[in-house]
Motif scaffolding. Structure first.
Motif, mmCIF file in Angstrom:
data_model
loop_
_atom_site.group_PDB
_atom_site.id
_atom_site.type_symbol
_atom_site.label_atom_id
_atom_site.label_comp_id
_atom_site.label_asym_id
_atom_site.label_seq_id
_atom_site.Cartn_x
_atom_site.Cartn_y
_atom_site.Cartn_z
ATOM 1 N N ILE A 55 8.033 12.590 -20.226
ATOM 2 C CA ILE A 55 9.347 13.183 -20.440
ATOM 3 C C ILE A 55 9.909 12.748 -21.793
ATOM 4 O O ILE A 55 9.505 11.739 -22.360
ATOM 5 N N SER A 56 10.850 13.508 -22.263
ATOM 6 C CA SER A 56 11.433 13.258 -23.581
ATOM 7 C C SER A 56 12.529 12.193 -23.514
ATOM 8 O O SER A 56 12.972 11.801 -22.438
ATOM 9 N N LEU A 57 12.958 11.762 -24.674
ATOM 10 C CA LEU A 57 14.060 10.799 -24.759
ATOM 11 C C LEU A 57 15.341 11.389 -24.164
ATOM 12 O O LEU A 57 16.100 10.684 -23.493
ATOM 13 N N ALA A 59 15.517 13.441 -21.717
ATOM 14 C CA ALA A 59 15.373 13.395 -20.262
ATOM 15 C C ALA A 59 15.695 11.996 -19.737
ATOM 16 O O ALA A 59 16.376 11.846 -18.724
ATOM 17 N N TRP A 60 15.221 10.966 -20.436
ATOM 18 C CA TRP A 60 15.555 9.589 -20.031
ATOM 19 C C TRP A 60 17.053 9.357 -20.121
ATOM 20 O O TRP A 60 17.636 8.661 -19.286
ATOM 21 N N ASN A 61 17.684 9.924 -21.131
ATOM 22 C CA ASN A 61 19.131 9.781 -21.256
ATOM 23 C C ASN A 61 19.860 10.408 -20.079
ATOM 24 O O ASN A 61 20.907 9.915 -19.650
ATOM 25 N N GLU A 62 19.313 11.503 -19.548
ATOM 26 C CA GLU A 62 19.903 12.142 -18.372
ATOM 27 C C GLU A 62 19.840 11.220 -17.157
ATOM 28 O O GLU A 62 20.775 11.150 -16.368
ATOM 29 N N ILE A 63 18.752 10.515 -17.019
ATOM 30 C CA ILE A 63 18.612 9.559 -15.918
ATOM 31 C C ILE A 63 19.581 8.391 -16.111
ATOM 32 O O ILE A 63 20.220 7.932 -15.165
ATOM 33 N N GLU A 64 19.707 7.921 -17.331
ATOM 34 C CA GLU A 64 20.585 6.791 -17.604
ATOM 35 C C GLU A 64 22.068 7.138 -17.414
ATOM 36 O O GLU A 64 22.870 6.240 -17.179
#
Length: 70
Positions: A55-57, A59-64
């Motif tokens: 996943i992209s950065l 996408a990780w920001n969405e989780i965070e």
């Protein structure tokens, strides 16, 4: 596809966590933290070994965002 379903399930579990804390009048930091780990983090990161590396950065920001809401 797996990430999208995890993100959606994560938000659902976060709102369920918020509702349960409000209904039970739980305000202690330690209790809320443990409940967050059990109810939200486990759902968010389920299967991360499979989908986490692709996943992209953004996408990780969405989780965070879920953790930041907490």
């Amino acid at each position: 596809v797996c990430f999208e379903s995890r993100l959606q399930a994560s938000w659902k579990s976060y709102y369920m966590f918020e509702n349960q804390c409000n209904q039970s009048d739980t305000h202690g930091w330690e209790v809320n933290f443990i409940l967050f780990i059990v109810m939200v983090t486990q759902v968010s990161l389920y299967g991360v070994k499979v989908w986490g590396c692709i996943i992209s950065l953004n996408a990780w920001n969405e989780i965070e965002k879920i953790q930041k809401m907490f």
